[in-house]
Design an enzyme around this catalytic site. Structure first.
Site, PDB file in Angstrom:
ATOM      1  N   GLY A  46       0.832  -1.197   0.000  1.00  0.00           N
ATOM      2  CA  GLY A  46       0.000   0.000   0.000  1.00  0.00           C
ATOM      3  C   GLY A  46       0.863   1.242   0.000  1.00  0.00           C
ATOM      4  O   GLY A  46       2.051   1.181   0.331  1.00  0.00           O
ATOM      5  N   GLN A  51       2.818   9.959   1.830  1.00  0.00           N
ATOM      6  CA  GLN A  51       4.167   9.393   1.874  1.00  0.00           C
ATOM      7  C   GLN A  51       5.056   9.878   0.737  1.00  0.00           C
ATOM      8  O   GLN A  51       6.276   9.774   0.820  1.00  0.00           O
ATOM      9  CB  GLN A  51       4.104   7.860   1.850  1.00  0.00           C
ATOM     10  CG  GLN A  51       3.499   7.275   3.107  1.00  0.00           C
ATOM     11  CD  GLN A  51       3.370   5.775   2.988  1.00  0.00           C
ATOM     12  OE1 GLN A  51       2.405   5.285   2.405  1.00  0.00           O
ATOM     13  NE2 GLN A  51       4.328   5.024   3.513  1.00  0.00           N
ATOM     14  N   CYS A  92       5.951  -0.269   7.455  1.00  0.00           N
ATOM     15  CA  CYS A  92       5.601   0.938   6.698  1.00  0.00           C
ATOM     16  C   CYS A  92       6.796   1.329   5.842  1.00  0.00           C
ATOM     17  O   CYS A  92       7.932   1.330   6.324  1.00  0.00           O
ATOM     18  CB  CYS A  92       5.247   2.069   7.656  1.00  0.00           C
ATOM     19  SG  CYS A  92       4.765   3.588   6.814  1.00  0.00           S
ATOM     20  N   LEU A  93       6.540   1.672   4.593  1.00  0.00           N
ATOM     21  CA  LEU A  93       7.631   2.082   3.700  1.00  0.00           C
ATOM     22  C   LEU A  93       8.301   3.356   4.197  1.00  0.00           C
ATOM     23  O   LEU A  93       9.449   3.621   3.843  1.00  0.00           O
ATOM     24  CB  LEU A  93       7.095   2.279   2.280  1.00  0.00           C
ATOM     25  CG  LEU A  93       6.591   0.999   1.586  1.00  0.00           C
ATOM     26  CD1 LEU A  93       5.945   1.336   0.254  1.00  0.00           C
ATOM     27  CD2 LEU A  93       7.714  -0.016   1.402  1.00  0.00           C
ATOM     28  N   HIS A 134      -4.402   1.453   7.775  1.00  0.00           N
ATOM     29  CA  HIS A 134      -3.036   2.006   7.860  1.00  0.00           C
ATOM     30  C   HIS A 134      -2.876   3.192   6.897  1.00  0.00           C
ATOM     31  O   HIS A 134      -2.341   4.238   7.267  1.00  0.00           O
ATOM     32  CB  HIS A 134      -2.051   0.866   7.540  1.00  0.00           C
ATOM     33  CG  HIS A 134      -0.613   1.253   7.443  1.00  0.00           C
ATOM     34  ND1 HIS A 134       0.344   0.784   8.312  1.00  0.00           N
ATOM     35  CD2 HIS A 134       0.061   2.042   6.546  1.00  0.00           C
ATOM     36  CE1 HIS A 134       1.532   1.279   7.967  1.00  0.00           C
ATOM     37  NE2 HIS A 134       1.394   2.032   6.898  1.00  0.00           N
ATOM     38  N   HIS A 138      -2.433   7.481   7.342  1.00  0.00           N
ATOM     39  CA  HIS A 138      -1.435   8.353   6.698  1.00  0.00           C
ATOM     40  C   HIS A 138      -2.081   9.650   6.220  1.00  0.00           C
ATOM     41  O   HIS A 138      -1.505  10.728   6.373  1.00  0.00           O
ATOM     42  CB  HIS A 138      -0.795   7.653   5.497  1.00  0.00           C
ATOM     43  CG  HIS A 138       0.373   6.764   5.817  1.00  0.00           C
ATOM     44  ND1 HIS A 138       1.484   7.206   6.489  1.00  0.00           N
ATOM     45  CD2 HIS A 138       0.616   5.459   5.530  1.00  0.00           C
ATOM     46  CE1 HIS A 138       2.365   6.208   6.609  1.00  0.00           C
ATOM     47  NE2 HIS A 138       1.857   5.136   6.030  1.00  0.00           N
TER      48      HIS A 138
HETATM   49  O1  GNR Z   1       4.020  -2.546   2.573  1.00  0.00           O
HETATM   50  C1  GNR Z   1       3.383  -2.414   3.613  1.00  0.00           C
HETATM   51  N1  GNR Z   1       3.113  -3.505   4.345  1.00  0.00           N
HETATM   52  C2  GNR Z   1       2.241  -3.512   5.430  1.00  0.00           C
HETATM   53  C3  GNR Z   1       2.244  -4.625   6.245  1.00  0.00           C
HETATM   54  C4  GNR Z   1       1.393  -4.696   7.317  1.00  0.00           C
HETATM   55  C5  GNR Z   1       0.546  -3.674   7.573  1.00  0.00           C
HETATM   56  C6  GNR Z   1       0.534  -2.538   6.785  1.00  0.00           C
HETATM   57  C7  GNR Z   1       1.381  -2.462   5.707  1.00  0.00           C
HETATM   58  S1  GNR Z   1       1.354  -1.064   4.693  1.00  0.00           S
HETATM   59  C8  GNR Z   1       2.976  -1.074   4.070  1.00  0.00           C
HETATM   60  C9  GNR Z   1       3.152  -0.029   3.001  1.00  0.00           C
HETATM   61  C10 GNR Z   1       2.977   1.343   3.607  1.00  0.00           C
HETATM   62  O2  GNR Z   1       3.793   1.881   4.293  1.00  0.00           O
HETATM   63  N2  GNR Z   1       1.846   1.934   3.411  1.00  0.00           N
HETATM   64  O3  GNR Z   1       1.605   3.113   3.977  1.00  0.00           O
HETATM   65 NI    NI Z   2       2.726   3.197   5.756  1.00  0.00          NI
END
Ligand code: GNR
Ligand code: NI
Length: 174
Positions: A46, A51, A92-93, A134, A138
């Site tokens: 996601g 971001q 989270c990235l 999630h 953001h």
């Molecule tokens: O890549 C992502 N993996 C993830 C794993 C568990 C719960 C939420 C996520 S979202 C994250 C990508 C991201 O940072 N999205 O904002």
């Molecule tokens: Ni995230």
């Protein structure tokens, strides 16, 4: 298409509140396509516009095995949340290599506009439901580490700053 730079925690721009998209036009479709490319290249499931430092309500998600079923959410709203909760290990990235347990609604129904500006509703569960919540956080300027204890959050902040310093040094030596 182009890949975009992902902001890294603790960047204050991650706490900006995204405004609704007024018109789903060519500019927004380009943003969606660039976000999908950025998410895929980063191996994420996601990505929220926040971001990539765009403070408009745009989310892309793809939790499919083949990574070929993108879900685009523009101006999303949760219209239903299950009472049942799940605890999931989240990453989270914007907070690379940190994984922590967060509690979320097990199922949600999200209403949003798609890439064509058409309104739709979708009920999701499992990782997709976790991801929708999630990503919507953001857009409200909230990063998942804010659910953790202040001590854990402080450790993550120190780790992130340390890593950024090391990367800068590596780049200067190269
Ligand atoms: O890549 C992502 N993996 C993830 C794993 C568990 C719960 C939420 C996520 S979202 C994250 C990508 C991201 O940072 N999205 O904002
Ligand atoms: Ni995230």
């Amino acid at each position: 298409m182009a890949t975009l730079t992902i902001l890294r925690y603790p960047d204050p721009r991650l706490h900006k509140i995204a405004r609704p998209v007024a018109v789903v036009d060519a500019r927004i479709r380009q943003l969606v396509d660039d976000m999908l490319e950025t998410m895929r290249e980063a191996d994420g499931v996601g990505l929220a516009a926040t971001q990539v430092d765009v403070h408009e309500q745009v989310i892309v998600i793809d939790t499919s095995q083949q990574r070929d079923q993108p879900l685009v959410l523009i101006n999303p709203e949760l219209v239903w949340r299950s009472d049942e909760r799940v605890i999931h290990e989240e990453g989270c990235l914007s907070v690379p290599a940190i994984f922590e347990k967060v509690q979320r609604h097990a199922e949600v129904t999200v209403a949003a506009l798609d890439r064509e500006g058409q309104r739709f509703e979708r009920r999701v569960e499992g990782l997709t439901a976790v991801c929708v919540q999630h990503e919507m956080d953001h857009l409200l300027g909230k990063v998942f580490v804010e659910y953790l204890s202040p001590l854990k959050r402080e450790r993550i902040r120190i780790k992130m700053n340390k890593r950024t310093r090391e990367e800068l040094q590596e780049r200067q030596q190269a």
